[in-house]
Write a protein that holds these residues in place. Structure first.
Motif, mmCIF file in Angstrom:
data_model
loop_
_atom_site.group_PDB
_atom_site.id
_atom_site.type_symbol
_atom_site.label_atom_id
_atom_site.label_comp_id
_atom_site.label_asym_id
_atom_site.label_seq_id
_atom_site.Cartn_x
_atom_site.Cartn_y
_atom_site.Cartn_z
ATOM 1 N N TYR A 2 0.829 -1.199 0.000
ATOM 2 C CA TYR A 2 0.000 0.000 0.000
ATOM 3 C C TYR A 2 0.866 1.252 0.000
ATOM 4 O O TYR A 2 1.901 1.311 0.646
ATOM 5 N N THR A 3 0.406 2.240 -0.723
ATOM 6 C CA THR A 3 1.016 3.566 -0.682
ATOM 7 C C THR A 3 -0.111 4.557 -0.437
ATOM 8 O O THR A 3 -1.288 4.204 -0.499
ATOM 9 N N ASP A 4 0.243 5.793 -0.176
ATOM 10 C CA ASP A 4 -0.757 6.841 0.056
ATOM 11 C C ASP A 4 -1.728 6.468 1.169
ATOM 12 O O ASP A 4 -2.946 6.535 1.019
ATOM 13 N N ILE A 5 -1.190 6.102 2.315
ATOM 14 C CA ILE A 5 -2.001 5.700 3.464
ATOM 15 C C ILE A 5 -2.457 6.944 4.224
ATOM 16 O O ILE A 5 -1.669 7.850 4.493
ATOM 17 N N VAL A 6 -3.741 6.974 4.572
ATOM 18 C CA VAL A 6 -4.324 8.030 5.394
ATOM 19 C C VAL A 6 -4.789 7.389 6.691
ATOM 20 O O VAL A 6 -5.533 6.408 6.673
ATOM 21 N N LEU A 7 -4.351 7.931 7.819
ATOM 22 C CA LEU A 7 -4.802 7.464 9.128
ATOM 23 C C LEU A 7 -5.866 8.423 9.638
ATOM 24 O O LEU A 7 -5.677 9.636 9.603
ATOM 25 N N TYR A 8 -6.995 7.864 10.122
ATOM 26 C CA TYR A 8 -8.087 8.676 10.635
ATOM 27 C C TYR A 8 -8.508 8.128 11.992
ATOM 28 O O TYR A 8 -8.605 6.912 12.185
ATOM 29 N N GLY A 9 -8.791 9.033 12.925
ATOM 30 C CA GLY A 9 -9.320 8.624 14.206
ATOM 31 C C GLY A 9 -10.182 9.712 14.797
ATOM 32 O O GLY A 9 -10.016 10.896 14.503
ATOM 33 N N PRO A 26 10.142 8.198 9.942
ATOM 34 C CA PRO A 26 9.476 8.580 8.698
ATOM 35 C C PRO A 26 9.002 7.352 7.926
ATOM 36 O O PRO A 26 9.658 6.318 7.913
ATOM 37 N N ASN A 27 7.857 7.477 7.305
ATOM 38 C CA ASN A 27 7.301 6.427 6.457
ATOM 39 C C ASN A 27 6.634 7.114 5.276
ATOM 40 O O ASN A 27 5.548 7.672 5.428
ATOM 41 N N PRO A 28 7.269 7.083 4.129
ATOM 42 C CA PRO A 28 6.723 7.814 2.978
ATOM 43 C C PRO A 28 5.379 7.294 2.488
ATOM 44 O O PRO A 28 4.684 7.980 1.756
ATOM 45 N N ARG A 29 4.985 6.098 2.921
ATOM 46 C CA ARG A 29 3.676 5.577 2.512
ATOM 47 C C ARG A 29 2.542 6.227 3.294
ATOM 48 O O ARG A 29 1.425 6.303 2.807
ATOM 49 N N ILE A 30 2.799 6.674 4.514
ATOM 50 C CA ILE A 30 1.776 7.350 5.312
ATOM 51 C C ILE A 30 1.802 8.820 4.925
ATOM 52 O O ILE A 30 2.729 9.553 5.245
ATOM 53 N N GLU A 144 -17.125 17.675 6.414
ATOM 54 C CA GLU A 144 -17.009 16.639 5.387
ATOM 55 C C GLU A 144 -16.372 17.193 4.113
ATOM 56 O O GLU A 144 -15.530 16.528 3.498
ATOM 57 N N LYS A 145 -16.736 18.414 3.726
ATOM 58 C CA LYS A 145 -16.114 19.057 2.560
ATOM 59 C C LYS A 145 -14.622 19.268 2.805
ATOM 60 O O LYS A 145 -13.795 19.042 1.911
ATOM 61 N N ASP A 146 -14.276 19.725 4.005
ATOM 62 C CA ASP A 146 -12.873 19.969 4.338
ATOM 63 C C ASP A 146 -12.059 18.681 4.267
ATOM 64 O O ASP A 146 -10.964 18.667 3.694
ATOM 65 N N VAL A 147 -12.588 17.608 4.835
ATOM 66 C CA VAL A 147 -11.868 16.328 4.812
ATOM 67 C C VAL A 147 -11.683 15.850 3.373
ATOM 68 O O VAL A 147 -10.581 15.444 2.981
ATOM 69 N N LYS A 148 -12.722 15.907 2.567
ATOM 70 C CA LYS A 148 -12.609 15.476 1.165
ATOM 71 C C LYS A 148 -11.584 16.319 0.414
ATOM 72 O O LYS A 148 -10.787 15.795 -0.367
ATOM 73 N N ARG A 149 -11.600 17.630 0.645
ATOM 74 C CA ARG A 149 -10.643 18.515 -0.030
ATOM 75 C C ARG A 149 -9.213 18.191 0.390
ATOM 76 O O ARG A 149 -8.315 18.054 -0.452
ATOM 77 N N ILE A 150 -8.980 18.035 1.680
ATOM 78 C CA ILE A 150 -7.644 17.747 2.183
ATOM 79 C C ILE A 150 -7.118 16.431 1.607
ATOM 80 O O ILE A 150 -5.999 16.353 1.129
ATOM 81 N N VAL A 151 -7.961 15.401 1.639
ATOM 82 C CA VAL A 151 -7.533 14.094 1.128
ATOM 83 C C VAL A 151 -7.259 14.190 -0.380
ATOM 84 O O VAL A 151 -6.231 13.696 -0.850
ATOM 85 N N SER A 152 -8.120 14.841 -1.118
ATOM 86 C CA SER A 152 -7.914 14.917 -2.576
ATOM 87 C C SER A 152 -6.670 15.736 -2.919
ATOM 88 O O SER A 152 -6.020 15.473 -3.934
ATOM 89 N N GLU A 153 -6.313 16.720 -2.103
ATOM 90 C CA GLU A 153 -5.082 17.491 -2.332
ATOM 91 C C GLU A 153 -3.831 16.676 -2.028
ATOM 92 O O GLU A 153 -2.790 16.888 -2.638
ATOM 93 N N MET A 154 -3.931 15.756 -1.074
ATOM 94 C CA MET A 154 -2.774 14.980 -0.644
ATOM 95 C C MET A 154 -2.589 13.668 -1.412
ATOM 96 O O MET A 154 -1.483 13.192 -1.575
ATOM 97 N N ILE A 155 -3.699 13.098 -1.825
ATOM 98 C CA ILE A 155 -3.695 11.757 -2.407
ATOM 99 C C ILE A 155 -4.310 11.811 -3.798
ATOM 100 O O ILE A 155 -5.378 12.386 -3.980
#
Length: 158
Positions: A2-9, A26-30, A144-155
């Protein structure tokens, strides 16, 4: 692999996803940590975090506090010699680390619980305390909009 891992809690899990990075950085996959309302108590947050981290809080999140003004994000946990979450975010920012916090004005703890509602609980040895759960519909939609925007910008999503 897996690459481009997002951790959520959320809540206690929000503190876990920040702290788990101590073992894996450091872990470039996260690529990203999303943390909704981590509590001030428990294991201290990392002294120096390299992974892009976003924290989300309701401005009225007094869950587990002793009063309306005892807010989760500014609270210092008794017996724990560590900064409040707000202070930790500022410390990371001063070091140039990729840590940001967003406050939602009409929200308490757990944005998806339902509408913003004060909930009284009888706590053994303490008495009755009231904590704010949920969020206004507008805040939840914005979150929810903020989370979607952040994830789409990063991944890069396929």
């Amino acid at each position: 692999t897996y690459t481009d891992i997002v951790l959520y809690g959320q809540s206690n899990g929000a503190k876990v996803v920040i702290n788990v990075i101590k073992r894996h950085e450091p872990n470039p996959r996260i690529k990203l940590i999303l943390s909704e309302a981590p509590p001030p108590s428990g294991n201290p947050l990392p002294f120096d975090i390299q992974t892009t981290t976003y924290l989300f809080f309701g401005e009225k999140d007094n869950w587990g506090g002793m009063s309306e003004e005892d807010l989760m994000w500014t609270r210092k946990a008794p017996f724990f010699h560590q900064p409040s979450i707000k202070e930790w975010v500022a410390q990371q920012s001063e070091k140039g680390r990729p840590v940001k916090a967003t406050l939602y004005p009409n929200s308490g703890h757990s944005f998806h619980w339902g509408k913003l509602t004060p909930l009284a609980r009888n706590m053994a040895g303490i008495g009755t305390i009231t904590g704010n759960l949920g969020a206004s519909n507008e805040d939840r939609i914005q979150y929810e909009k903020d989370v979607k925007r952040i994830v789409s910008e990063m991944i890069k999503l396929d």
